[in-house]
Each structure stands twice: as C-alpha cells, then as structure tokens.
Design a protein around this motif. Structure first.
Motif, short mmCIF file in Angstrom:
data_model
loop_
_atom_site.label_atom_id
_atom_site.label_comp_id
_atom_site.label_asym_id
_atom_site.label_seq_id
_atom_site.Cartn_x
_atom_site.Cartn_y
_atom_site.Cartn_z
N ALA A 391 0.85 -1.19 0.00
CA ALA A 391 0.00 0.00 0.00
C ALA A 391 0.89 1.24 0.00
CB ALA A 391 -0.92 0.01 1.22
N GLY A 392 0.38 2.29 -0.61
CA GLY A 392 1.16 3.52 -0.65
C GLY A 392 0.38 4.69 -1.19
N PHE A 425 -3.42 3.72 -2.56
CA PHE A 425 -3.63 2.50 -3.31
C PHE A 425 -3.23 1.30 -2.46
CE2 PHE A 425 -2.38 5.89 -6.18
CZ PHE A 425 -3.44 5.90 -7.08
N ALA A 426 -3.82 0.16 -2.78
CA ALA A 426 -3.42 -1.11 -2.18
C ALA A 426 -3.52 -2.18 -3.25
CB ALA A 426 -4.30 -1.46 -0.98
N PHE A 451 -3.98 -8.49 -7.89
CA PHE A 451 -5.25 -7.84 -7.55
C PHE A 451 -5.04 -6.46 -6.96
CE2 PHE A 451 -4.03 -10.76 -4.14
CZ PHE A 451 -4.05 -9.95 -3.01
N GLN A 452 -6.08 -5.66 -7.05
CA GLN A 452 -6.11 -4.34 -6.42
C GLN A 452 -7.22 -4.35 -5.38
OE1 GLN A 452 -6.66 -1.02 -9.11
NE2 GLN A 452 -6.30 0.50 -7.52
N LEU A 453 -6.95 -3.79 -4.22
CA LEU A 453 -7.92 -3.74 -3.13
C LEU A 453 -8.50 -2.35 -2.92
CD1 LEU A 453 -6.11 -5.97 -0.48
CD2 LEU A 453 -7.93 -6.65 -2.05
N GLU A 454 -7.73 -1.32 -3.27
CA GLU A 454 -8.15 0.06 -3.01
C GLU A 454 -7.56 0.98 -4.07
OE1 GLU A 454 -7.64 3.51 0.50
OE2 GLU A 454 -6.99 1.45 0.87
N PRO A 455 -8.30 1.93 -4.58
CA PRO A 455 -9.68 2.34 -4.25
C PRO A 455 -10.76 1.53 -4.96
CG PRO A 455 -8.81 3.81 -5.90
CD PRO A 455 -7.69 2.87 -5.56
#
Length: 610
Positions: A391-392, A425-426, A451-455
């Motif tokens: 995340a960053g 982002f995550a 995979f992407q978790l956020e947003p």
C-alpha cells in the motif's frame, strides 16, 4: 398467483401446484431427515399465524439470523427472500414466507439446490440479481406497471449517505443492449421445472431485465453484511463477531465496502448496477461473494431445542475440535494493511478455508526492514501459498523529491493517465508457489493472482500463454526488485546507461529498496502475463511511494513447523561457520586452515595472525 395453467400429460396444473411439488422435491433431496425435522421445528417456533396460514415477518427473520441493526440491511434481505420464495415463478413475487416458500429460500441460499439441479454459481448469482433489483418504471417496455409485478416495484431506491468515487467510468456503464442477458437468465428456473417435467408452466412475465438495476446504496449495505458474515461457520452465532461493528472497525468495514462497490459501479455516473456489470464483476473478481449466505441460512437447519450436544455433564466434558477451532482468532495478528475487513475482502476471491485462522505474518517491512535481504530471510522458507500486500500514496506528476525523480527516471515516460483521483492504493499478489530468487526466467503458475484492493477492487487473472508472473532479482541485475507481470530483467550492462524497466501490459513493480512501486494497465496492448480489466477498458498507470509492505503465509501448523525447522537449520549452519577455529589462540592451526584456503603461503603474508 397460481392462475397460469398448462396441459402437462393431459392434466391441468397450476403454478401453485408446481411450486408445492418443487418444495417437496427440494425438502426430500436437499435436506437430511434430521435437518428437515430441525427446519420444521425452527419455522414453527418463529412463525406468525393468521387463520390457517403460518408465515415469517421481516423483523422475525432479521432477529433469528441476528442481522445487526446498525447495517440497515434487514429490508434488503427481506426483499431478497420474498423474491426467492416465489422460485421458480419470479413474476409472482413478492410472496408470503410460508413453510414451502422458506424451503425454497434456504435451499437456494445454501446452494443445496445443486443436489437436484446440478447448476453452478453463475445461475444463483443471476437469480440473486433479480431478487435485489428494482425496475425503472420510466423506461418504455410496452407493458403497464402492473406487468412488472415484484417486490422491487414497491421499493424506492434508498438515497442514504452520499458515496464518492473518483474512478473513471467503466465500459460496462456505457449504454448497451442487455436484452441478451434474458436469453439464459432463467436457466435455474427452467432446470427446476424440467426436474418436474413441467416446463410448459413457465412464463417469463415482468419487464426485461435490461430495465433492472440494483440501487447502489442497497448493494453497499449488502456488501457490508457479506463482509461481516464471510467467516461465519455453520451453527456459529453472529454475536461472536459484534466487536467488528464498533468504532474504527465499523469505519473500516464501510471503507472496504466502498472499495468493493466501486468494482460494480461509478456512483457519480450511475445510481445502480446493471445485470451485465453484475455478472461480469462477480464471475471475475468475486466468485465467493455470496458464500457467507450458506452458513447464515443453515441456521434454519439446526434447532436449539434439538441440540444433541446438550448433556448434563457438558460442563465437565472436553471441548470439541470445532469449539477449539472457533476459539482461535480469525487472524493471528493484524498487519498495517491486512485487518479483519480486508481478510474478508480477500475471501471473496480466495477460498476462505485458505485464509481464516490460517494466515501467518511472515514479513513486515516496518519490522524486518524494507529490503530484499530482509524479505528473502523471512519469506523464502515458506513452502505454502503466500499473499503479498503493498500500500502507498501517489507520487506527484512531475515528481518533486530527488528520490521520486530517480525512480521515475528508471521508468518509461509516463504515457498513461492516473487511474483515478484517489491518492492511496493497495495491491496484492496471491502466489501458490514458494518464493525464490530468479536469474533467467520468472516463476509462478496459472493460479497466481494480481489484484487491487483500493480504491477499486479488481482481480487480474493469470494468462496461460505468457508466463512472466513473478521475478525476484538482486544486483547485478539492472533495476533489481520484485516484479509481477513483467519480462525478466537482464543483467546490468558493463557500459552505457541501463535501459528502462520493461513494464508488462498488466504489471506491478516494486523497486529494490521497497521505496516506490508502479502499477500499469496497458489495455491497448491486449494484456500480458495477467489479463486486462474487464470493466476498466482503458489505459492507466499509478506510481506510488510504498507505505506498507507485508507477506502472509497461507497454511496451518504443519507449514509453520516446517518453516521453523528450516530457520533452525540455517541458524545452526551460521553458528557452525562462526565457530571455525580462527582467532581461537591456536596460531599454527589457524595458519594451516588459511594455507589450505590459499589465503596465505607462497608470496602471500596473509597479514598478522596476532
């Protein structure tokens, strides 16, 4: 209801008769005798009675299932079951939830219908869409409002709190003809009627599904419930998890639900989710989204009055294996990224049996240091699947700081826009193979997930043709670090400037210092080691400064013990190397060892031994 008739085998039958026969078939084939007896006992204890009719009310259903009031989802669940109770005649919904109707509900919600109908997950997902949808009365359909009979017509879209999403519009948001979804939308209903040889009774009825959508606010409430019940075991009470609905935990639950909702719809552009969006996103990114319903509705099959585990000597009896398992925490410890809400989010596309009570934190950048060496020491000995999470925060464009500029210089010129206005982002990787250092080719297999978790929640599945899944490189390789979906880097050239990082079409790259990362989605290129997004059909790239990085091992005690033994062996080997007889006081022995190693002797003095 019950007016449609058909001449089946020379006999006139009504939809009521067919529903009755189907309920009997489901009860016989989908429940064990004890489960059916328990179900009858539960229904009898909950039912309201009016004349000769026994039925369940909304508040009774919500209270029995222990649905938390704070989620505000009880009316959404009641809408669902009032539609499912009419199965296979959705045009007759909503129905009174009598005994036979609740048989339909429980069989569908627990997927036990597969014991009779042999249909898959996709069919239930489409049925659940209809149960959640409302129909737009303003769209011309050539039918009166009454033709759209169903629970959705009596419900208004709940406006509730405003949801803000900064993602660009999805391709599935664009106007399209969804009428083709009607072609196979009734597969499950038709299969049920075929089991009774009564297909002729079926009548589609109602407006086209293209006119239906699930209100975004309703879907968000449902997602919050699904996150909450994801780890639920059969017979387990939801009251065990109420701590997740207080304070910061509740805020995290809402945030996670918003990230998931963003996968279905851009709420700034559309008030609801259409069938094509729903089917596409569920099949790719949320194959296990509704699994929590299985355990929740199995509560109807376990009567407390028929609990045979109740014995007079229960207080002295040893706890069962199930009780010991449930007493273990769902997550042994929370990380900076992974908490219980994100864990449940992962369970929507990774089977829960690999996650709940099975994850161990192997590496945390904050604790072990943001370095390839620290990562290798902590992770490489794990011989079971792992989940990497990073995340960053977004790097400004153009970059401001010297380190940001240095990282950007290693990348090709930024040709793609940012994916969204979000600053945080995550991302993550699920890897079934053990980690290792790579030299010529990448590792991983077709089970690898990016995979992407956020947003926005989205899963990018691995290609079976391009196998550039994962590389882990150290110097002297140019642009050492960890890359997912990129061609394997080449060794650093002896002269001239090293080329830019070769970014894959759909890829995630972390630099060797774990300071920066970049996610690239080159939709125009047609995909690479990981498939393109099926909803965000455009090019984008997000460059970010890494805030947190952690790796979790998926496995039980056996995997943990194996890793412990490997660590112990490495420690013994390191200790043995430290105990080589050098500098122990025996100068002649030390000199002999150094001469055998070729370090002294001949013209070499080897330095002082004193």
């Amino acid at each position: 209801m019950g007016q449609a008739q058909s001449d089946t085998g020379g006999k006139q039958v009504t939809t009521e008769q067919v529903s009755h026969e189907l309920a009997l078939l489901f009860a016989k084939k989908c429940f064990t005798p004890l489960e059916l007896y328990s179900f009858q006992d539960v229904f009898k204890s909950l039912a309201e009675r009016q004349d000769s009719m026994a039925y369940l009310k909304e508040d009774t259903l919500a209270r029995f299932l222990e649905i938390p009031d704070i989620l505000g989802v009880s009316s959404v669940i009641f809408q669902m079951v009032s539609y499912l109770g009419a199965f296979p005649f959705g045009q007759d919904a909503p129905v009174i939830l009598g005994f036979e109707q609740m048989v339909m509900v429980v069989v569908i919600m627990t997927e036990r219908y597969q014991r009779v109908l042999k249909k898959g997950h996709r069919d239930r997902a489409k049925l659940l869409f209809r149960s959640l949808a409302v129909w737009d009365r303003k769209e011309p359909s050539g039918k009166s409002e009454k033709a759209g009979k169903g629970p959705a017509l009596e419900l208004n879209t709940v406006q509730g709190e405003a949801h803000r999403s900064h993602v660009a519009g999805f391709a599935v948001d664009e106007p399209t003809n969804d009428d083709e979804e009607d072609d196979d939308d009734h597969d499950l209903a038709l299969a049920a009627l075929e089991s009774l040889d009564a297909v002729e009774v079926f009548n589609h009825g109602g407006p086209p599904i293209a006119q239906a959508s699930i209100p975004s606010d309703n879907l968000k409430k449902l997602i919050m419930l699904l996150l909450f019940i994801a780890p639920l075991d059969p017979q387990e009470s939801l009251s065990r998890h109420v701590g997740r609905l207080t304070g910061e935990h509740l805020g995290g639950l809402r945030k996670t639900a918003e990230n998931i909702l963003a996968a279905f719809v851009n709420v700034e552009k559309s008030p609801g989710v259409k069938i094509r969006q729903f089917n596409t996103v569920i099949s790719i990114s949320f194959p296990y989204l509704f699994n929590g319903f299985n355990s929740l509705f199995e509560h109807f099959l376990f009567s407390k009055d028929l609990d045979f585990t109740k014995r007079k000597d229960k207080l002295t009896a040893p706890p069962s294996e199930v009780d010991r398992l449930l007493d273990q925490p769902l997550l042994s410890q929370e990380g900076e990224i992974l908490d219980l809400n994100v864990l449940c989010q992962l369970s929507f596309f990774i089977p829960g049996e690999k996650l709940f009570r099975r994850l161990r934190l192997l590496y945390s950048g904050t604790d072990a240091g943001f370095s390839l060496g620290g990562f290798e020491t902590k992770v490489f000995n794990w011989r079971a699947p792992t989940i990497l999470l990073v995340a960053g925060n977004r790097i400004s464009d153009p970059p401001e700081g010297g380190q940001e500029r240095a990282f950007s210089d290693t990348l090709p010129a930024k040709r793609f826009p940012d994916s969204s206005k979000s600053e945080h982002f995550a991302f993550g990787i699920y890897l079934a193979q053990p980690w290792r250092q790579t030299h010529k080719e990448c590792f991983g297999d077709a089970e690898t997930l990016l995979f992407q978790l956020e947003p926005v929640h989205e899963v990018f599945h691995a290609s079976t043709i391009n196998t550039d899944y994962v590389s882990f490189t150290k110097p002297p390789y140019a642009h050492a670090g960890i890359a997912f979906g990129c061609p394997h880097p080449k060794p650093k050239q002896t002269s001239g400037l090293a080329p830019h990082i070769n970014l894959g079409a759909v890829s995630l790259v972390l630099d060797s210092s774990f300071e920066f990362g970049v996610f690239t989605h080159n939709y125009t290129s047609g995909g690479g080691a990981f498939h393109n997004s099926s909803t965000r059909k455009y090019d984008f790239q997000d460059r970010f400064e890494i805030e947190s990085l952690e790796v979790w091992g998926c496995g039980g005690d056996a995997e943990a013990e194996h890793q412990r033994q490997l660590w112990a062996w490495e420690e013994r080997e390191a200790e043995a190397r430290r105990k080589i007889n050098l500098g122990s006081g025996d100068i002649e022995a030390d000199r002999a060892l150094l001469e055998m190693a070729g370090l002294i002797g001949g013209d070499r003095s080897g330095g002082s031994m004193n």
